[in-house]
Write a protein that holds these residues in place. Structure first.
Motif, PDB file in Angstrom:
ATOM      1  N   GLU A  75      -3.445  15.670 -24.704  1.00  0.00           N
ATOM      2  CA  GLU A  75      -4.126  14.404 -25.010  1.00  0.00           C
ATOM      3  C   GLU A  75      -3.735  13.306 -24.040  1.00  0.00           C
ATOM      4  N   LYS A  76      -2.550  13.466 -23.464  1.00  0.00           N
ATOM      5  CA  LYS A  76      -1.961  12.376 -22.696  1.00  0.00           C
ATOM      6  C   LYS A  76      -1.143  12.993 -21.558  1.00  0.00           C
ATOM      7  N   VAL A  77      -1.215  12.403 -20.391  1.00  0.00           N
ATOM      8  CA  VAL A  77      -0.389  12.871 -19.271  1.00  0.00           C
ATOM      9  C   VAL A  77       0.283  11.675 -18.600  1.00  0.00           C
ATOM     10  N   THR A  78       1.274  11.984 -17.787  1.00  0.00           N
ATOM     11  CA  THR A  78       1.954  10.942 -17.013  1.00  0.00           C
ATOM     12  C   THR A  78       1.654  11.139 -15.536  1.00  0.00           C
ATOM     13  N   VAL A  79       1.210  10.054 -14.903  1.00  0.00           N
ATOM     14  CA  VAL A  79       0.951  10.089 -13.461  1.00  0.00           C
ATOM     15  C   VAL A  79       2.123   9.404 -12.763  1.00  0.00           C
ATOM     16  N   LYS A  80       2.781  10.140 -11.863  1.00  0.00           N
ATOM     17  CA  LYS A  80       3.913   9.568 -11.128  1.00  0.00           C
ATOM     18  C   LYS A  80       3.469   9.231  -9.704  1.00  0.00           C
ATOM     19  N   GLU A  81       3.562   7.950  -9.389  1.00  0.00           N
ATOM     20  CA  GLU A  81       3.063   7.443  -8.106  1.00  0.00           C
ATOM     21  C   GLU A  81       4.122   7.641  -7.025  1.00  0.00           C
ATOM     22  N   VAL A  82       3.765   8.451  -6.028  1.00  0.00           N
ATOM     23  CA  VAL A  82       4.730   8.737  -4.951  1.00  0.00           C
ATOM     24  C   VAL A  82       4.304   8.119  -3.616  1.00  0.00           C
ATOM     25  N   GLY A  83       3.257   7.295  -3.657  1.00  0.00           N
ATOM     26  CA  GLY A  83       2.751   6.685  -2.429  1.00  0.00           C
ATOM     27  C   GLY A  83       3.789   5.943  -1.594  1.00  0.00           C
ATOM     28  N   PRO A  84       4.583   5.079  -2.200  1.00  0.00           N
ATOM     29  CA  PRO A  84       5.556   4.328  -1.405  1.00  0.00           C
ATOM     30  C   PRO A  84       6.595   5.223  -0.717  1.00  0.00           C
ATOM     31  N   ARG A  85       6.758   6.444  -1.192  1.00  0.00           N
ATOM     32  CA  ARG A  85       7.684   7.363  -0.522  1.00  0.00           C
ATOM     33  C   ARG A  85       6.921   8.471   0.221  1.00  0.00           C
ATOM     34  N   ASP A  86       6.306   9.385  -0.515  1.00  0.00           N
ATOM     35  CA  ASP A  86       5.677  10.545   0.129  1.00  0.00           C
ATOM     36  C   ASP A  86       4.465  10.126   0.953  1.00  0.00           C
ATOM     37  N   GLY A  87       3.866   8.987   0.554  1.00  0.00           N
ATOM     38  CA  GLY A  87       2.761   8.449   1.341  1.00  0.00           C
ATOM     39  C   GLY A  87       3.267   7.821   2.619  1.00  0.00           C
ATOM     40  N   LEU A  88       4.039   6.765   2.474  1.00  0.00           N
ATOM     41  CA  LEU A  88       4.435   5.969   3.647  1.00  0.00           C
ATOM     42  C   LEU A  88       5.313   6.744   4.631  1.00  0.00           C
ATOM     43  N   GLN A  89       6.065   7.728   4.160  1.00  0.00           N
ATOM     44  CA  GLN A  89       6.936   8.457   5.102  1.00  0.00           C
ATOM     45  C   GLN A  89       6.122   9.271   6.102  1.00  0.00           C
ATOM     46  N   ASN A  90       4.875   9.532   5.762  1.00  0.00           N
ATOM     47  CA  ASN A  90       4.033  10.311   6.667  1.00  0.00           C
ATOM     48  C   ASN A  90       3.033   9.459   7.449  1.00  0.00           C
ATOM     49  N   GLU A  91       3.143   8.151   7.293  1.00  0.00           N
ATOM     50  CA  GLU A  91       2.261   7.271   8.052  1.00  0.00           C
ATOM     51  C   GLU A  91       2.895   6.939   9.401  1.00  0.00           C
ATOM     52  N   LYS A  92       2.041   6.775  10.384  1.00  0.00           N
ATOM     53  CA  LYS A  92       2.493   6.404  11.718  1.00  0.00           C
ATOM     54  C   LYS A  92       3.067   4.980  11.691  1.00  0.00           C
ATOM     55  N   ALA A  93       2.360   4.103  11.017  1.00  0.00           N
ATOM     56  CA  ALA A  93       2.769   2.697  10.972  1.00  0.00           C
ATOM     57  C   ALA A  93       4.046   2.534  10.153  1.00  0.00           C
ATOM     58  N   VAL A  94       4.965   1.708  10.654  1.00  0.00           N
ATOM     59  CA  VAL A  94       6.129   1.333   9.851  1.00  0.00           C
ATOM     60  C   VAL A  94       5.763   0.021   9.155  1.00  0.00           C
ATOM     61  N   VAL A  95       5.746   0.077   7.835  1.00  0.00           N
ATOM     62  CA  VAL A  95       5.296  -1.075   7.048  1.00  0.00           C
ATOM     63  C   VAL A  95       6.483  -2.024   6.814  1.00  0.00           C
ATOM     64  N   ALA A  96       6.241  -3.321   6.973  1.00  0.00           N
ATOM     65  CA  ALA A  96       7.303  -4.316   6.780  1.00  0.00           C
ATOM     66  C   ALA A  96       7.771  -4.339   5.325  1.00  0.00           C
ATOM     67  N   THR A  97       9.044  -4.678   5.150  1.00  0.00           N
ATOM     68  CA  THR A  97       9.640  -4.678   3.808  1.00  0.00           C
ATOM     69  C   THR A  97       8.822  -5.536   2.830  1.00  0.00           C
TER      70      THR A  97
END
Lengths: 302, 302
Positions: free
Chosen positions: A5-27
């Motif tokens: 009936e219910k699930v949990t979505v765990k957002e990994v964008g700030p880690r698994d997303g950004l670690q694979n981006e070319k751009a280094v995003v400012a703090t």
């Protein structure tokens, strides 16, 4: 179909997303993004990683990010930790939960963390023990649970062996990663069929990449097998930045559409996730191409 | 999972793909493309449409295409036919199978063929009768089987009603189209659950668009319910040409990857389909973005 009936979505964008981006995003941009994600209804955000900064410069400022974000009550802010030195930094930054990680295949484990699987266990054991002593819950990531880019297909028994070792250390939840996005529902069925002999569905999370368009099909099969925790990244962040449209993590907003239409509650607001995806898209300066973002664009939204 | 050993992939790119492209492709290019598709192992290619040329100028030359292609033995070359005048043109061009079409929802049917559902039946009945008299098999398309852009959700009972009328006319197979790509596996389960009360799985084909990334998940649920015929377009052709990445038909090559990994035989060569997709990509002059094409590009293939 038997579905939760219910699930949990765990957002990994700030880690698994950004670690694979070319751009280094400012703090400051990361902080703004994590704050935006915190207002979507998400209850779990993986904010970064405490691996050595020279390995992943994209995430070198995870300590500062964790210190500067507005902590929303009810949201767990987690980070990856490779060893006790990383753990110390994570604890100093006030992380809520730590994640340890390794691969189910020797080839990927060697290239990713420069150790054999056997050499990895004692390192993680120490981290888990100290994290637990510090009162933190621990998540364990297992990569390449279906196929390895170096070793080929990975057997469910091998994944179960690694999972068993991690649970024995005291890990609370294991996230099973189809790192190269090669899996199809029959793979998921074989994998979970083997793991559910020894573990409960509630101990496991699934982490799919949408490289071949099979992520949502794999999510559905996982749901049917009782899994209720899924990792994803807003905007489908994390694909190879050198190839247009090469999919990374399954997009949080695509996952949310699926769940909503299947009558499964998540507590997360799809519209706000799309806004957050647009925010990071602007920051990284390359177009993101989740299905929901495209639909929003076609409708004249942006 | 209970799965079929073998399925049939029906290529609709030359019709459902090209009719939605901005570019009007020259007859010679279409002929070259259909010829390339004929060499992939496909046994069914929908080569065009005999609707009035002013309605869909992209397909105004379907007669010439059918006359000029190299007919590969074992391949069925089909075309859409709206009425008896279109049927005459199709028969003159030597079509192997004709397809009639209508929608399950009034709103879409009205806007697409300018008739109510009730007004459509007698027109199609005449086409089916004359096609049968000419010794041709007939496929029936039902659009908007899950949701309609004008009327909203469409009930499985309404789809079954339309399907029953088409079968009663003598249609051999019905292809159920999720025209706007809104469906999820629970929708597919409800739809097929209702239709399989009255019809055999072998009488039905599924036609998914990947607008929301759910097409492969829907295919898997259809497989589990016994469906063995699936429509797709090489390159995922047919999305709105004005929005980058907006998905059209599920890509034949993505479908083939799924089937191959699930151990389901298709007889179609994935590599040759990717080549055919690259060929039409060059012709239409906009990048196609199926998952398999992106992987091929990332691997340095083109």
């Amino acid at each position: 179909m038997k579905l939760p009936e219910k699930v949990t979505v765990k957002e990994v964008g700030p880690r698994d997303g950004l670690q694979n981006e070319k751009a280094v995003v400012a703090t400051a941009e990361k902080v703004a993004w994590v704050n935006a994600l915190s207002d979507t209804g998400l209850t779990y955000i993986e904010a970064g990683s405490f691996v050595r900064p020279e390995w992943i410069p994209q995430l070198a400022d995870t300590g500062a990010v964790l210190e500067k974000i507005r902590r929303k009550p009810g949201v767990t802010y987690a980070a990856l930790v490779p060893n006790v030195r990383g753990l110390e930094r994570a604890l100093n930054a006030g992380v809520d939960e730590v994640s340890v990680f390794m691969s189910a295949s020797e080839g990927h484990n060697l290239r990713n963390i420069n150790k054999t699987i056997a050499e990895t266990y004692p390192v993680l054991e120490k981290v888990v023990k100290e994290a637990k002593n510090a009162g933190k819950s621990v998540r364990g990531y297992i990569s390449t649970v279906i196929a390895c880019p170096y070793d080929g297909p990975v057997s469910p028994k091998q994944v179960k062996e690694v999972a068993g070792r991690l649970f024995a250390m005291g890990v609370d939840e294991i996230s099973l990663g189809d790192t190269i996005g090669a899996g199809v529902p029959t793979d998921v069925e074989r994998l979970l069929g083997e793991l559910l002999k020894d573990f409960h569905a509630r101990q496991l999370a699934m982490h799919f990449h949408d490289t071949r368009g099979t992520a949502l099909a794999n999510v559905v099969k996982s749901l049917e097998m009782g899994i209720t925790v899924f990792d994803s990244a807003a905007g489908g962040l994390g694909g190879c930045p050198y190839a247009k449209g090469a999919a990374g993590n399954v997009a949080t907003e695509d996952l949310l559409y699926l769940f909503a239409q299947m009558g499964i509650e998540t507590g997360v607001d799809l519209g706000r996730i799309i806004q957050a995806a647009q925010q990071i898209e602007k920051t990284i300066g390359r177009p993101l191409a989740s299905h929901q973002m495209e639909i929003y664009r076609m409708a004249g939204g942006a």
